[in-house]
Design an enzyme around this catalytic site. Sequence first.
Site, PDB file in Angstrom:
ATOM      1  N   LEU A  50       1.675   0.118  -0.002  1.00 36.20           N
ATOM      2  CA  LEU A  50       2.407  -0.474  -0.817  1.00 36.20           C
ATOM      3  C   LEU A  50       2.325   0.036  -1.920  1.00 36.20           C
ATOM      4  O   LEU A  50       1.389  -1.387  -2.862  1.00 36.20           O
ATOM      5  CB  LEU A  50       3.458  -1.666  -0.246  1.00 36.20           C
ATOM      6  CG  LEU A  50       4.541  -1.524  -1.072  1.00 36.20           C
ATOM      7  CD1 LEU A  50       5.370  -0.380  -1.085  1.00 36.20           C
ATOM      8  CD2 LEU A  50       5.004  -2.918  -0.528  1.00 36.20           C
ATOM      9  N   ASP A  51       3.112   1.204  -2.771  1.00 35.67           N
ATOM     10  CA  ASP A  51       2.746   0.666  -4.342  1.00 35.67           C
ATOM     11  C   ASP A  51       1.229   0.797  -4.445  1.00 35.67           C
ATOM     12  O   ASP A  51       1.026   0.329  -5.403  1.00 35.67           O
ATOM     13  CB  ASP A  51       3.420  -0.418  -5.324  1.00 35.67           C
ATOM     14  CG  ASP A  51       4.911  -0.563  -4.624  1.00 35.67           C
ATOM     15  OD1 ASP A  51       5.561   0.675  -4.637  1.00 35.67           O
ATOM     16  OD2 ASP A  51       5.813  -1.175  -4.487  1.00 35.67           O
ATOM     17  N   GLU A  52      -0.299   1.436  -3.506  1.00 42.16           N
ATOM     18  CA  GLU A  52      -0.947   1.435  -4.695  1.00 42.16           C
ATOM     19  C   GLU A  52      -2.023   2.527  -4.010  1.00 42.16           C
ATOM     20  O   GLU A  52      -3.233   2.515  -3.973  1.00 42.16           O
ATOM     21  CB  GLU A  52      -1.732   0.766  -3.526  1.00 42.16           C
ATOM     22  CG  GLU A  52      -1.544  -1.176  -3.642  1.00 42.16           C
ATOM     23  CD  GLU A  52      -2.468  -2.026  -3.116  1.00 42.16           C
ATOM     24  OE1 GLU A  52      -3.624  -2.008  -2.280  1.00 42.16           O
ATOM     25  OE2 GLU A  52      -2.061  -3.155  -2.955  1.00 42.16           O
TER      26      GLU A  52
ATOM     27  N   LEU B  33       1.528  -0.977 -12.668  1.00 47.42           N
ATOM     28  CA  LEU B  33       1.203  -1.003 -11.701  1.00 47.42           C
ATOM     29  C   LEU B  33      -0.900  -1.630 -11.755  1.00 47.42           C
ATOM     30  O   LEU B  33      -1.260  -1.081 -12.700  1.00 47.42           O
ATOM     31  CB  LEU B  33       0.783  -0.084  -9.842  1.00 47.42           C
ATOM     32  CG  LEU B  33       2.177   0.223  -9.564  1.00 47.42           C
ATOM     33  CD1 LEU B  33       2.090   1.128  -8.808  1.00 47.42           C
ATOM     34  CD2 LEU B  33       2.454  -1.068  -9.080  1.00 47.42           C
TER      35      LEU B  33
ATOM     36  N   HIS C   4       6.834   3.707  -9.881  1.00 50.04           N
ATOM     37  CA  HIS C   4       7.336   2.905  -8.826  1.00 50.04           C
ATOM     38  C   HIS C   4       7.882   2.010 -10.586  1.00 50.04           C
ATOM     39  O   HIS C   4       6.789   1.821 -11.909  1.00 50.04           O
ATOM     40  CB  HIS C   4       5.750   1.805  -8.660  1.00 50.04           C
ATOM     41  CG  HIS C   4       6.057   0.190  -8.435  1.00 50.04           C
ATOM     42  ND1 HIS C   4       6.944   0.136  -7.505  1.00 50.04           N
ATOM     43  CD2 HIS C   4       5.851  -0.654  -9.055  1.00 50.04           C
ATOM     44  CE1 HIS C   4       6.941  -0.958  -7.372  1.00 50.04           C
ATOM     45  NE2 HIS C   4       5.857  -1.555  -9.017  1.00 50.04           N
TER      46      HIS C   4
END
Length: 305
Positions: A248-250, A217, A213
């Site tokens: 999402l993206d976690e 984050l 990503h």
Amino acid sequence: MMARQRLNAFASDQPTRKTTMSPQRYVLNFAAPSQRGQVGRLTQILEQHGAYIEQFSVFDDNRCQYFYLRSVFYIENPAFDLSALQNEYHEFVAAQGGEGHIWDANEAVKVLIMVSKTDHCLNTLIAACKLGALNMDIVGIASNHLDLKPIADLHQIPYYHLPVNADTRARQEQQIIDLKTQLDAEFVVLARYMQVLSNATCQVLHKQAINIHHSFLPGFRGAKPYEQAYERGVKLIGATAHFVTPDLDEGPIIEQEVERVDHAYSPEDLLRTGRHSESVVLERALKNVLERRVFINGERTVILR
């Protein structure tokens, strides 16, 4: 002369270990609820089968009372029975209520790479693979576009064009799953694959899909993190490699990197800097995964060095 004789006599009395030019190495992973005697029993099992332990790392997570272990070993006995070792090891793992595996460390791990239009992460992974920095066999490159097919053709890697739109998404994601099975790929690497996988596909690829990503984050999630970073006047940007989950993206974070920037950086400058971080972070994360160093612990990872 007498000194040399005494030295030779001393050396002849020392225990020796037979070595080979390229011994067959194995990697053992173990994760289970913490209990006394786990290290002792595992080393006993390896010793009984004639293993020479080269690496041995452990971590006991007191917060959740869970124990993690990674070992690299090799065995010189030509009569060594790998199946017997695996059977005894898996019996121990089951008795501990945990999970574990023994891998051939010399065998390249099969990986399917997913891309869209940007090539920097793909080029980095191909180069690292060819240089031997990643013990990986890229069995295929799949994409929703044809832009990067020339790169695959140049390196003689099969390329699979899987176009997608709102009406064909479910069918296309099933094609990804089927392709992974067909190619016998252990992992799917989303190397700037700019599509959001459905919850169902994320569940199927649980612990098997790795994403890069373009953000440090958990900040600046979504499609345009560098524009968000510019608007906020950030002083650090970065990239995050993580396991794919329905959130999402976690997913559990494997590796991260930051770069210092300032007010003079335009969104384009941030993009160029960020792409370098993305490539570096994805390669490092994948190296840890391929070397069987990464354990998933809920929403976190444990990485044994």
